[in-house]
Enzyme design. Structure first.
Site, PDB file in Angstrom:
ATOM      1  N   GLY A  31      39.769  71.682  42.610  1.00  0.00           N
ATOM      2  CA  GLY A  31      39.713  71.587  44.062  1.00  0.00           C
ATOM      3  C   GLY A  31      38.487  72.235  44.671  1.00  0.00           C
ATOM      4  O   GLY A  31      37.505  72.528  43.990  1.00  0.00           O
ATOM      5  N   TYR A  32      38.547  72.449  45.988  1.00  0.00           N
ATOM      6  CA  TYR A  32      37.413  72.904  46.796  1.00  0.00           C
ATOM      7  C   TYR A  32      36.220  71.982  46.500  1.00  0.00           C
ATOM      8  O   TYR A  32      35.139  72.418  46.117  1.00  0.00           O
ATOM      9  CB  TYR A  32      37.091  74.374  46.534  1.00  0.00           C
ATOM     10  CG  TYR A  32      36.553  75.053  47.776  1.00  0.00           C
ATOM     11  CD1 TYR A  32      37.378  75.272  48.870  1.00  0.00           C
ATOM     12  CD2 TYR A  32      35.231  75.446  47.870  1.00  0.00           C
ATOM     13  CE1 TYR A  32      36.890  75.860  50.031  1.00  0.00           C
ATOM     14  CE2 TYR A  32      34.727  76.035  49.032  1.00  0.00           C
ATOM     15  CZ  TYR A  32      35.569  76.237  50.106  1.00  0.00           C
ATOM     16  OH  TYR A  32      35.085  76.827  51.252  1.00  0.00           O
ATOM     17  N   LEU A  33      36.481  70.692  46.689  1.00  0.00           N
ATOM     18  CA  LEU A  33      35.561  69.654  46.222  1.00  0.00           C
ATOM     19  C   LEU A  33      34.210  69.710  46.934  1.00  0.00           C
ATOM     20  O   LEU A  33      34.140  69.985  48.130  1.00  0.00           O
ATOM     21  CB  LEU A  33      36.194  68.275  46.447  1.00  0.00           C
ATOM     22  CG  LEU A  33      37.564  68.056  45.795  1.00  0.00           C
ATOM     23  CD1 LEU A  33      38.063  66.644  46.092  1.00  0.00           C
ATOM     24  CD2 LEU A  33      37.522  68.300  44.284  1.00  0.00           C
ATOM     25  N   HIS A  34      33.165  69.441  46.152  1.00  0.00           N
ATOM     26  CA  HIS A  34      31.815  69.352  46.710  1.00  0.00           C
ATOM     27  C   HIS A  34      31.158  68.079  46.181  1.00  0.00           C
ATOM     28  O   HIS A  34      31.793  67.321  45.427  1.00  0.00           O
ATOM     29  CB  HIS A  34      31.001  70.616  46.376  1.00  0.00           C
ATOM     30  CG  HIS A  34      31.031  70.996  44.916  1.00  0.00           C
ATOM     31  ND1 HIS A  34      30.515  70.186  43.933  1.00  0.00           N
ATOM     32  CD2 HIS A  34      31.551  72.072  44.277  1.00  0.00           C
ATOM     33  CE1 HIS A  34      30.671  70.764  42.755  1.00  0.00           C
ATOM     34  NE2 HIS A  34      31.316  71.905  42.933  1.00  0.00           N
ATOM     35  N   HIS A  37      31.664  67.114  42.546  1.00  0.00           N
ATOM     36  CA  HIS A  37      32.933  66.446  42.234  1.00  0.00           C
ATOM     37  C   HIS A  37      32.898  64.984  42.706  1.00  0.00           C
ATOM     38  O   HIS A  37      33.358  64.087  42.003  1.00  0.00           O
ATOM     39  CB  HIS A  37      34.098  67.136  42.953  1.00  0.00           C
ATOM     40  CG  HIS A  37      34.355  68.538  42.518  1.00  0.00           C
ATOM     41  ND1 HIS A  37      34.113  69.615  43.332  1.00  0.00           N
ATOM     42  CD2 HIS A  37      34.861  69.051  41.361  1.00  0.00           C
ATOM     43  CE1 HIS A  37      34.449  70.733  42.707  1.00  0.00           C
ATOM     44  NE2 HIS A  37      34.894  70.422  41.504  1.00  0.00           N
ATOM     45  N   GLN A  61      43.071  79.756  32.585  1.00  0.00           N
ATOM     46  CA  GLN A  61      41.649  79.858  32.218  1.00  0.00           C
ATOM     47  C   GLN A  61      40.960  81.016  32.923  1.00  0.00           C
ATOM     48  O   GLN A  61      39.756  81.191  32.779  1.00  0.00           O
ATOM     49  CB  GLN A  61      40.924  78.534  32.451  1.00  0.00           C
ATOM     50  CG  GLN A  61      40.773  78.097  33.893  1.00  0.00           C
ATOM     51  CD  GLN A  61      40.210  76.681  33.996  1.00  0.00           C
ATOM     52  OE1 GLN A  61      40.904  75.702  33.763  1.00  0.00           O
ATOM     53  NE2 GLN A  61      38.932  76.551  34.331  1.00  0.00           N
TER      54      GLN A  61
HETATM   55  O1  PAF Z   1      35.800  72.308  35.295  1.00  0.00           O
HETATM   56  C1  PAF Z   1      36.846  72.583  35.911  1.00  0.00           C
HETATM   57  O2  PAF Z   1      36.932  72.477  37.132  1.00  0.00           O
HETATM   58  C2  PAF Z   1      38.060  73.051  35.131  1.00  0.00           C
HETATM   59  O3  PAF Z   1      37.693  73.851  34.052  1.00  0.00           O
HETATM   60  C3  PAF Z   1      38.974  71.901  34.660  1.00  0.00           C
HETATM   61  C4  PAF Z   1      38.259  70.978  33.689  1.00  0.00           C
HETATM   62  C5  PAF Z   1      39.425  71.090  35.875  1.00  0.00           C
HETATM   63  C6  PAF Z   1      40.201  72.462  33.969  1.00  0.00           C
HETATM   64  O4  PAF Z   1      40.933  73.296  34.793  1.00  0.00           O
END
Ligand code: PAF
Length: 285
Positions: A31-34, A37, A61
């Site tokens: 999320g928090y797309l830019h 993305h 992660q």
């Molecule tokens: O690159 C990311 O935004 C994240 O590591 C992913 C691949 C969506 C996994 O949570």
């Protein structure tokens, strides 16, 4: 655009699409797309009939001392951006849907995942590989698209798909940069005041390495030294690592005589940024 929040519903939708002979593309995101993305979403759109974007800030992660809680989030804006890109499904599961109580099985890799990002963020790639495997099993994509900015993540996901025989093609999208060179990242939102300017040391260092490579320098030690000089000149920048690896094996190289990647991770103030650039005869400047 359909918003799906459960794995069962996602799998049912994917099964129905596949029975109709439709190819599914997935763009996994936190999320928090830019624009970075959005460029992956547009690439995915060209590769399939149905487009799924997942939006899930994956707790596994992040280490306990990292920024999971303050990771930038704006779900309403993300949904509006996906809608505008003609995304078919926004898959947005809550944390306890992806990790039900008692969840204890993980996907991990034993070599490259322990180096570079993995050495500085222990457990990070175990979290990434696990969540992406779970997303693949929920969405059943024919193709999944990831950005080249996370080069080590991309390499490991390609390895996971090969080693575990996932029937998914991995496609890679180029790093998108601000006009001044800063690689787009959701974490750029943390950069305030003078730190935004200092963050340019990453792309400047990489461009310097590429310039020297193009002028004939092949000694990785000297190329890394040139990058380090630029990072050290930024008062609030602290290097986590600067490395040059073989693009195919991700092993560090001493001499750049095959396609390679220059990679670096730098803390600018409290913000940890990563970036990379290809070093090869044909790479764009
Ligand atoms: O690159 C990311 O935004 C994240 O590591 C992913 C691949 C969506 C996994 O949570």
């Amino acid at each position: 655009m359909l918003t799906i929040k459960t794995i069962a519903e996602m799998q049912a939708w994917a099964g129905a699409s596949q029975r109709q002979g439709r190819r599914i593309a997935l763009v996994p995101t936190m999320g928090y797309l830019h624009e970075g993305h959005l460029s992956l979403i547009r690439l995915a759109r060209e590769r399939a009939d149905q487009l799924v974007v997942s939006l899930f800030v994956n707790p596994t992660q992040f280490a306990p001392n990292e920024d999971f809680d303050r990771y930038p989030r704006d779900e309403a804006r993300d949904a509006a951006l996906c809608e505008a890109e003609n995304v078919d499904v926004l898959f947005q599961p809550p944390v306890d849907e992806m990790y039900a109580p008692g969840h204890a099985v993980y996907v991990d890799e034993d070599g490259v995942a322990r180096t570079l990002e993995g050495a500085h963020r222990p457990g990070h790639f175990r979290g990434v590989l696990t969540v992406v495997a779970k997303l693949f099993l929920a969405v059943h994509p024919d193709v999944a698209v990831f950005g080249r900015k996370d080069a080590q993540q991309l390499w490991l996901l390609q390895k996971m798909v090969r080693d575990l025989n996932f029937p998914v093609a991995i496609a890679a999208g180029p790093t998108v940069r601000e006009p001044d060179g800063l690689a787009l990242s959701s974490r750029n939102a943390y950069l305030e005041g003078a730190l935004r300017e200092q963050a340019l040391c990453l792309s400047r260092a990489l461009r310097e390495a590429r310039r020297r490579f193009q002028e004939g320098e092949r000694n990785a030690y000297l190329l890394r030294g040139a990058m380090l000089d630029i990072i050290s000149a930024a008062p609030d920048a602290r290097m986590d690592y600067i490395e040059i690896v073989d693009a195919e094996t991700f092993a560090p190289v001493a001499v750049v005589n095959r396609p390679a990647l220059a990679l670096l991770a730098v803390r600018v103030g409290g913000t940890r940024l990563i970036d990379n650039m290809e070093l090869s005869e044909g790479a764009a400047s």
